[in-house]
Write a protein that holds these residues in place. Structure first.
Motif, short mmCIF file in Angstrom:
data_model
loop_
_atom_site.label_atom_id
_atom_site.label_comp_id
_atom_site.label_asym_id
_atom_site.label_seq_id
_atom_site.Cartn_x
_atom_site.Cartn_y
_atom_site.Cartn_z
N THR A 1 -27.82 -19.44 -11.83
CA THR A 1 -29.27 -19.19 -11.70
C THR A 1 -29.55 -17.71 -11.47
O THR A 1 -30.43 -17.12 -12.10
CB THR A 1 -29.85 -20.02 -10.53
N GLU B 1 -36.73 -25.17 -10.52
CA GLU B 1 -35.78 -24.15 -10.95
C GLU B 1 -36.49 -23.01 -11.68
O GLU B 1 -36.16 -21.84 -11.51
CB GLU B 1 -34.71 -24.77 -11.85
N ALA C 1 -25.76 -21.80 -8.19
CA ALA C 1 -26.52 -20.66 -7.67
C ALA C 1 -26.16 -19.39 -8.43
O ALA C 1 -27.04 -18.58 -8.77
CB ALA C 1 -26.24 -20.48 -6.18
N LEU D 1 -32.37 -25.33 -1.55
CA LEU D 1 -32.53 -26.13 -2.76
C LEU D 1 -31.32 -27.00 -3.07
O LEU D 1 -31.37 -27.83 -3.98
CB LEU D 1 -32.82 -25.22 -3.95
N ASN E 1 -28.29 -26.25 -4.28
CA ASN E 1 -27.42 -25.93 -5.42
C ASN E 1 -25.98 -25.76 -4.97
O ASN E 1 -25.72 -25.38 -3.82
CB ASN E 1 -27.87 -24.63 -6.08
N VAL F 1 -37.98 -20.38 -9.45
CA VAL F 1 -37.00 -19.41 -8.98
C VAL F 1 -36.63 -18.43 -10.09
O VAL F 1 -36.59 -17.21 -9.89
CB VAL F 1 -35.73 -20.12 -8.46
N LEU G 1 -30.72 -20.71 -2.42
CA LEU G 1 -30.43 -21.70 -3.45
C LEU G 1 -29.46 -22.77 -2.96
O LEU G 1 -29.61 -23.96 -3.28
CB LEU G 1 -29.86 -21.01 -4.69
#
Length: 569
Positions: free
Chosen positions: A305, A356, A302, A295, A297, A359, A291
């Motif tokens: 998430t 998102e 993270a 990605l 983040n 994930v 993450l």
């Protein structure tokens, strides 16, 4: 069983849960604050890692010893001692002014957590009748997930708003509340067959064995699986385990009744928890890197998430615990292991363009697998041992989960590093040829880019290309101003054009660098997640033997009671 009823029983259970929540919270709340601690202590990240590793090492080493002592001298007494010690060490951690003192206090904190965590199950079981134990373990599993979910988020909020010290001080009111409620409401309980004599040789040999295997697995990604250090620690582990077994067979008061290991469902539950621990920790660890590194983040983003996984686990655990007590655990656990393995494999299809939601739904699937597994397998473990042995059984189960956690990270980080070495090695060679063949970039710019490429590979993140671009552009601006201030008017326009061309080339090169490394990182994580999915499938055979058909309690069989009594005698 305790005579407490109604509200008082609920408050007593809340006291146990508070202590359990506090101990588990500190396994996750610290991670998000390590970068800030590294900056304040002005040290390397490798040194700071022992703030986490020291806690986990002490926790794994002392779990069974603490469980046995609690069985002998009082589970409530040990719960109060462990909780008080946890509060004191939390204060000392928050007041630490150096990495060395912080690590020392974190080791003590891990030891106190090893005292608190395993006694929570027998203490909670003593509050409720047997038919409620599934519900109790469901709530226990849900609280475990809640602690994991709230750790990163709460750590980020406290660090950003107050300071990193607050992540330790938050334990103080929780611990004090647990102690104040536990003293008047929780009844003392013992293993009446355990006696009061401490098996010191058993304690020493088992602790040494647990230290060797845990310390070796924590460091294997740095040392290598074929290194003499790692092989030496594993050899020492085997030696100490053999010595421990010899001691236990010879002593009249063994700390670990070896006949427990002859109960097939209990062995299945222990091995299943090793695999579950591997899956939980490895998924959180690897997804944090994915993450933030792929990605982009932030650490706090993270953490929020990943909390989707823990929240899903919390809900499913609360439901599955009670149902498994009624219908038996093995099919819940088997389904959970299958879902956990599947979700891990599905992580392998994520890439840098993943949304998102892509994930989150995978994380939720992981949480469902964990929720179906943890509480039911813990319920199976206590159903398949004599009631007075629930304490030591809890210690064994928590230790197996702790060992699984470091084992899972060790194996999958090794897979990730091998994949990174292959894919990023190819990407770096390609990048070097591109950079070195560029006629428009200066030697200084090429050097900065290649340095940043090495840093990005080490951090498993492609986001560093922007940092390199900013550093080189600043350098180019400085050089351009210096040259223009001394140049004749006739060549200024030519110099400006040259620097403009170099900036354009820099942007193109760094964009390609970022793309090439990102592709390498995604391929490496994909291979690792797929390998993790296949690895976790190994837990299914263990899950299938983790409970008896129908989930009936093993020790209701009179012949088994006689067997246990003869073995203890």
């Amino acid at each position: 069983m305790s005579k407490l009823t109604g509200i008082r029983r609920g408050i007593a259970f809340a006291a146990i849960i508070l202590g359990y929540f506090m101990a588990l919270l500190d396994t996750t709340i610290v991670n998000v604050t390590l970068p800030e601690m590294t900056r304040q202590f002005n040290t390397a990240m490798d040194d700071m890692s022992w703030i986490v590793n020291g806690y986990n090492l002490a926790f794994a080493v002392f779990l069974i010893t603490a469980s046995r002592i609690a069985d002998q001298f009082g589970r409530k007494r040990l719960f109060l001692v462990g909780t008080a010690l946890f509060v004191v060490t939390s204060i000392l951690c928050g007041l630490s002014t150096s990495v060395e003192t912080m690590v020392f206090y974190r080791v003590l904190q891990g030891m106190s957590a090893a005292i608190v965590v395993p006694v929570t199950i027998p203490l909670a079981a003593d509050l409720f009748p047997k038919e409620k134990h599934g519900m109790v373990l469901g709530i226990w599993g849900a609280i475990s997930s809640l602690a994991a979910a709230s750790g990163p988020t709460l750590g980020g909020i406290l660090t950003n708003s107050i300071g990193w010290e607050a992540i330790f001080f938050v334990n103080v009111p929780i611990g004090i509340a647990a102690i104040c409620l536990a003293i008047p409401l929780i009844r003392e309980s013992f293993d009446t067959s355990a006696g009061r004599k401490i098996d010191w040789l058993g304690v020493l040999t088992l602790s040494a064995a647990m230290f060797c295997i845990t310390y070796g697995l924590i460091n294997v990604s740095e040392w290598g699986w074929d290194s003499l250090k790692f092989i030496g620690y594993m050899a020492a582990f085997l030696v100490f385990i053999v010595l421990f077994l010899i001691v236990e067979l010879r002593t009249s008061v063994p700390m670990l009744p070896l006949w427990l290991l002859r109960i097939l469902p209990f062995n299945g539950a222990v091995l299943t928890l090793v695999m579950i621990g591997a899956g939980i920790t490895a998924s959180t660890y690897l997804m944090s890197y994915f993450l933030t590194g792929i990605l982009g983040n932030s650490i706090l983003e993270a953490g929020i998430t990943i909390s989707a996984m823990s929240l899903a686990s919390m809900v499913i655990s609360a439901i599955a615990g009670g149902m498994s007590n009624k219908y038996g655990s093995r099919w819940f656990v088997t389904a959970g292991m299958g879902i956990l393995a599947l979700s891990f494999y599905l992580y392998g299809s994520l890439n840098a363009a993943s949304t998102e939601w892509s994930v989150v739904w995978r994380l939720i699937l992981t949480g469902v697998g964990i929720g179906l597994s943890v509480a039911p397998v813990m319920g199976a473990s206590i159903r398949n041992v004599p009631e007075e042995k629930i304490g030591i059984a809890s210690g064994i189960m928590n230790m197996s989960r702790a060992i699984g956690s470091v084992l899972g990270v060790a194996i999958l980080v090794s897979v990730l590093n091998t994949a990174l070495s292959h894919y990023s090695g190819e990407a770096v060679n390609k990048i070097k040829l591109q950079i070195e063949s560029s006629a428009d970039l200066s030697a200084e710019a090429k050097e900065v880019i290649l340095e940043q490429v090495g840093r990005m590979v080490q951090e498993k993140s492609s986001a560093g290309a922007k940092n390199a671009e900013g550093a080189i552009l600043l350098q180019l601006d400085t050089m351009e101003k210096a040259l223009l201030s001394e140049a004749d008017e006739s060549v200024k326009q030519e110099l400006q054009a040259a620097f403009t061309q170099q900036r354009q080339e820099l942007g193109q090169q760094l964009s390609q660098v970022s793309t090439d490394l990102q592709d390498a990182f995604v391929a490496s994580f994909s291979r690792t997640f797929h390998a993790g999915g296949w690895f976790l499938l190994l837990g299914i055979p263990f899950a299938l033997i983790s409970d008896r058909r129908g989930g009936k309690r093993l020790m209701t069989d009179p012949s088994m009671r006689a067997f246990a009594a003869n073995e203890d005698a």
